[in-house]
Structure formats: structure tokens, C-alpha cells
Design a protein around this motif. Structure first.
Motif, mmCIF file in Angstrom:
data_model
loop_
_atom_site.group_PDB
_atom_site.id
_atom_site.type_symbol
_atom_site.label_atom_id
_atom_site.label_comp_id
_atom_site.label_asym_id
_atom_site.label_seq_id
_atom_site.Cartn_x
_atom_site.Cartn_y
_atom_site.Cartn_z
ATOM 1 N N UNK A 47 59.785 2.366 26.179
ATOM 2 C CA UNK A 47 60.915 1.835 26.942
ATOM 3 C C UNK A 47 60.462 0.767 27.926
ATOM 4 N N UNK A 48 61.446 0.080 28.535
ATOM 5 C CA UNK A 48 61.172 -0.935 29.543
ATOM 6 C C UNK A 48 60.582 -0.311 30.812
ATOM 7 N N UNK A 49 60.841 0.967 31.026
ATOM 8 C CA UNK A 49 60.365 1.624 32.243
ATOM 9 C C UNK A 49 58.849 1.516 32.368
ATOM 10 N N UNK A 50 58.114 1.931 31.347
ATOM 11 C CA UNK A 50 56.655 1.932 31.452
ATOM 12 C C UNK A 50 56.063 0.540 31.244
ATOM 13 N N UNK A 51 56.897 -0.440 30.845
ATOM 14 C CA UNK A 51 56.408 -1.810 30.747
ATOM 15 C C UNK A 51 56.316 -2.468 32.120
ATOM 16 N N UNK A 52 57.144 -2.028 33.047
ATOM 17 C CA UNK A 52 57.196 -2.694 34.344
ATOM 18 C C UNK A 52 56.014 -2.268 35.226
ATOM 19 N N UNK A 53 55.350 -3.224 35.889
ATOM 20 C CA UNK A 53 54.159 -2.898 36.695
ATOM 21 C C UNK A 53 54.410 -1.847 37.766
ATOM 22 N N UNK A 54 55.594 -1.842 38.377
ATOM 23 C CA UNK A 54 55.868 -0.874 39.447
ATOM 24 C C UNK A 54 55.766 0.566 38.950
ATOM 25 N N UNK A 55 56.154 0.790 37.703
ATOM 26 C CA UNK A 55 56.179 2.147 37.171
ATOM 27 C C UNK A 55 54.841 2.546 36.565
ATOM 28 N N UNK A 56 53.893 1.619 36.563
ATOM 29 C CA UNK A 56 52.543 1.908 36.079
ATOM 30 C C UNK A 56 51.528 1.785 37.211
ATOM 31 N N UNK A 57 51.998 1.896 38.451
ATOM 32 C CA UNK A 57 51.108 1.690 39.600
ATOM 33 C C UNK A 57 51.131 2.877 40.555
ATOM 34 N N UNK A 58 49.966 3.130 41.119
ATOM 35 C CA UNK A 58 49.786 4.199 42.092
ATOM 36 C C UNK A 58 49.901 3.614 43.498
ATOM 37 N N UNK A 59 50.510 4.355 44.393
ATOM 38 C CA UNK A 59 50.564 3.928 45.791
ATOM 39 C C UNK A 59 49.235 4.255 46.470
ATOM 40 N N UNK A 60 48.561 3.239 47.001
ATOM 41 C CA UNK A 60 47.285 3.444 47.704
ATOM 42 C C UNK A 60 47.358 2.739 49.049
ATOM 43 N N UNK A 61 46.477 3.141 49.965
ATOM 44 C CA UNK A 61 46.400 2.499 51.282
ATOM 45 C C UNK A 61 44.977 1.998 51.500
ATOM 46 N N UNK A 62 44.857 0.786 52.063
ATOM 47 C CA UNK A 62 43.533 0.246 52.330
ATOM 48 C C UNK A 62 43.002 0.787 53.657
ATOM 49 N N UNK A 63 41.844 0.284 54.104
ATOM 50 C CA UNK A 63 41.216 0.825 55.307
ATOM 51 C C UNK A 63 42.037 0.544 56.565
#
Length: 456
Positions: A47-63
Motif C-alpha cells: 500500500x501507499x502507507x509503507x511507501x511514505x517516508x513518515x511511516x517508515x521512520x523512527x522518532x529519535x532525538x539528538x544530543x
């Protein structure tokens, strides 16, 4: 150190990660036939869902604590939750399940991309849970519809009839343009001042539907009010130049008045203002009209969160009026003024400025204050008006709601295939009977329709 592939969150995305304004959107998709879980997995993976970068990305925080999106490999088994245990039949069981998901403490794990799909086997229903930082209602609806096909034309994408926002200034020459410009500037100043006052000082009078600080943590209940779009159009046509949104706010004003009439122990002053907070799409071309472009990662700013807020006052009137269309006339006059004010654009620009200069914590504080000082939230998303199917399974309904807010009353409407479903989410210790409130809304439309029919 951050990864070079990481992408920073937008200001709006960071706002929706703050504790006070953390939001998850729930979209319930009813299916006609029993669900095959394995086929659902296959459909999602292509589906289009897993094609979109937002739905294939993990939320991370830098230093520095700044949030970023980091691309990862999707494991569909981490995102699909199958619910086999039986629930109460019909809307009662579905709304009971959605109410549990809507409690603020029931969030999404940051160990995976911020979405998941619950499969309610007993109800043939899929519930898409998507964090608001991934996108707004228009973006998320476009993602969902892009994965569907027309029921009568299995190879065609659904079509949607959306109306572009009318230009506020222009369309004429000379004095007419100048006068419109003066009126628009006056309304801009008035509503800008009102927004600022609402953030810090002015609040609605306490009634039987009033929430406030901390109410977002209270247990929730939910009910569904269902309307015929043809009935709404019949009522709309009775008042020149009225719109479906005008009818919706007339229904809300009348329905809330009916509810307060039956639940208020002390008399309320006729004409008492109750203020709603409405979310307005700001895209020049509604994203749902170009589904494939919206879902592309290089499609510009259309994807994401691009909406403004407007304050929508409705007024309590005792339910003894001989002309229920007065609610529609008042709603139309109010919304017409809002259209001239650029209020939604103003709120979006101010929010963006505050996020950029003072940071998400202060922006979240202002949003939380304005929620605490108003009485309810309302959103309206247009869905396809022909029947569609998902993975070859006909869709019977589309509904949406979001996580709890400081409001005791949250209203989310989605239209699909000739009907509109309004999800009525309440803090159950303040509004213990959402089913009765939903009937108040339904009866309000029927009363207006009957009045129009008798006049013809």
C-alpha cells in the motif's frame, strides 16, 4: 550524533509530541466481509502507507533533544494487532473499544514508527492509529483512500468532491474591492484580538458540557450520530448560499441546546455563547484531489500538518423555537464572517512563529490554554461519496476520532457514500450519556428537514 539520513520534524510535528498536546488519530474502517489477517498484511505491505517516508521512520532525538525521523525497515507484525475477543455487538462495542484507545495514557510505542492497525475480528473493522505528528486529517485520509479502489470500478481510485476555499478579497474592481479589503481587515483585527484574549483571560461560562485542565486524563465514552447527506442538502437548500458546514454547525448549536435543556438543573440565559474550536484545512488545492501526488515524498508542503484553528461560537437557545432554521441562519452568518477574517491562516502563522521563536513547550502551553477556555472541538473531513473497497472487501463506513483533549466534548465527522458519521467523544464523568447527546444531534437535523418539507 545524528544520522545523515535523519530528517527533522516540522514545527507542527514537534507540537503534537508535547505532553499537553499529544494526539493520536483513529480512523475506523468497517468492512462488509470477514477479515483475512494474512491478506491484510499483504495489502499493507504493497500500500501507499509503507511507501511514505513518515511511516517508515523512527522518532529519535539528538544530543540536544531535537526530534528527527530516522528511516528503518518495517516489520508489519509490530504494527498489526489482532483483537479476537468478542465485543458487544454493533456500534456499542466499536465505540467502547475506541473510547479505550482515546485515553491520553494509551499512546504509541516510540520503539517503532508511530502507527499501528487494530483488527477487530468480531466487527470486521480495521482501526488505523496514527500519531498526529505524521500528518493531519486531510493527509491521513488521502493515505487511506489511496489504498482503496472504487467498488464498481476495481482498478480506479476513489474520487472526491471537494470545494476549494473561496477568495476573500477580489472578484471585482474599484470600490467593491476596497470595501471588501476594509471589511476583511476589520474582521482580521477583531478575531486576532479575540484569539489572544482566549489564550489568556476569556473563557466560556461553565455548563453541563464544560471540561478544563486535566480532563484529557479522564475516562472516555463515545457514541455515533448518523446523518443522511441528502437530508443535510435539503436543509442547506432552504437558506440561500448555505453550505453543508453551515448545516453541521446549526445541528451542533441546536443539539447542544437540546442537551442542556434536559440536563441543566439551573436555568441558562437564552443566547449564552458556547465556543467551539474548529480545525480548517489550509491547502490551496485540497490534498484529496491529487492522491498520488500527495503521497509522494517530493510533493512539497501538502503532506503533513497544514491546518489552522478558528473559534466558532454557537448559542444556547431554549428548544421551543417555531422555526428551527434560525439555527442555520445564525450559523451561516457567523461562518461567513469567519471566512472574511483569515482567522485560520492567522492562527497557523502565529503558531508557526511561536514554535520557531519560543519553542514547542510555549506553543503547547498556548494551545492547551485555548482548549481549556473553550467548550468543544469539531472537525469535518470529506470522504469519497461512492462506495469503495479495501483489498477487495467493500467498505461499509468510515469514522474518525482523536485522543482526549481538555474538552469534555469532541466531535469528529466523516462523510462517505451518502451519509455522515459524527463521532461524539465525551469525558464520561461530565457527560455520562453520549448516546442521548448523539440523538439530540440527529433529532436537530430531522426537525430542520421536516420544517423545510412542510414549507414546500
Amino acid at each position: 550524533m545524528g544520522n545523515e539520513c535523519d530528517e527533522p520534524l516540522t514545527p507542527a510535528g514537534r507540537l503534537f509530541l508535547q505532553p499537553e498536546t499529544q494526539q493520536i488519530v483513529h480512523c475506523a474502517v468497517g468492512l462488509k466481509n470477514p477479515i483475512d489477517v494474512e491478506s491484510i498484511k499483504e495489502e499493507i505491505l504493497k500500500s501507499r502507507l509503507v511507501e511514505h517516508p513518515r511511516f517508515r521512520s523512527l522518532l529519535v532525538r539528538d544530543h540536544n533533544g531535537i526530534e528527527h525521523w530516522r528511516p528503518i525497515q518495517i516489520d508489519i507484525n509490530n504494527h498489526l494487532i489482532t483483537v479476537d475477543e468478542p465485543l458487544p455487538d454493533g456500534d456499542v462495542g466499536l465505540n467502547q473499544y475506541l473510547s479505550g484507545l482515546s485515553i491520553q495514557s494509551n499512546g504509541l510505542s516510540v520503539e517503532k514508527p508511530l502507527w499501528e492497525i487494530h483488527v477487530l475480528m468480531s466487527h470486521n473493522c480495521l482501526i488505523f492509529r496514527i500519531h498526529h505528528s505524521l500528518g493531519d486529517g486531510i493527509s491521513l485520509m488521502s493515505m487511506l483512500i489511496a489504498s482503496c479502489r472504487k467498488l464498481n470500478k476495481p482498478h480506479d481510485l476513489p474520487t472526491l468532491q471537494l470545494h476549494s476555499s473561496n477568495s476573500v478579497v477580489g472578484g471585482g474592481r474599484g470600490r467593491i474591492d476596497l470595501w471588501k479589503l476594509v471589511v476583511t481587515m476589520c474582521f482580521c483585527v477583531i478575531f486576532a484580538v479575540e484569539f489572544i484574549l482566549r489564550c489568556f483571560w476569556i473563557r466560556d461560562r461553565k455548563t453541563a458540557i464544560t471540561g478544563g485542565a486535566g480532563v484529557e486524563l479522564w475516562p472516555r465514552k463515545m457514541a455515533t450520530a448518523t446523518f443522511s447527506l441528502q437530508d443535510m442538502k435539503t436543509v442547506k437548500n432552504a437558506v440561500p448560499h448555505a453550505t453543508i458546514n453551515d448545516v453541521l454547525f446549526a445541528i451542533i448549536s441546536s443539539g447542544v441546546s437540546r442537551y442542556l435543556d434536559s440536563r441543566s438543573s439551573n436555568g441558562l440565559q437564552d443566547g449564552l455563547q458556547l465556543t467551539g474550536l474548529a480545525m480548517v484545512n489550509l491547502r490551496k488545492q485540497p490534498g484529496l484531489q491529487e492522491l498520488s501526488n500527495l503521497m509522494k515524498s517530493n510533493s512539497g508542503a501538502r503532506w503533513g500538518n497544514k491546518f489552522g484553528m478558528i473559534l466558532l461560537p454557537v448559542y444556547y437557545h431554549r428548544s421551543n423555537s417555531s422555526n428551527p432554521l434560525e439555527y442555520l441562519k445564525r450559523a451561516k452568518a457567523m461562518i461567513d464572517r469567519k471566512k472574511q477574517s483569515f482567522e485560520a491562516l492567522f492562527s497557523y502563522k502565529i503558531g508557526d512563529l511561536v514554535m520557531s521563536t519560543l519553542g514547542p513547550k510555549f506553543a503547547s502551553y498556548l494551545n492547551y490554554r485555548i482548549l481549556c477556555h473553550t467548550s468543544f472541538t469539531i472537525s469535518n473531513v470529506v470522504g469519497p461519496q461512492e462506495e469503495i473497497m479495501m483489498g477487495g472487501n467493500p467498505v461499509t463506513f468510515l469514522r474518525a476520532n482523536n485522543s482526549a483533549l481538555p474538552h469534555a466534548l469532541i466531535l469528529n465527522m466523516v462523510s462517505y457514500a451518502g451519509r455522515a458519521d459524527l463521532q461524539v467523544q465525551v469525558a464520561k464523568d461530565i457527560i455520562p450519556d453520549p448516546d442521548f447527546l448523539a440523538r439530540c444531534f440527529e433529532d436537530a437535523l430531522l426537525e430542520m428537514k421536516e420544517h423545510v418539507t412542510l414549507k414546500i
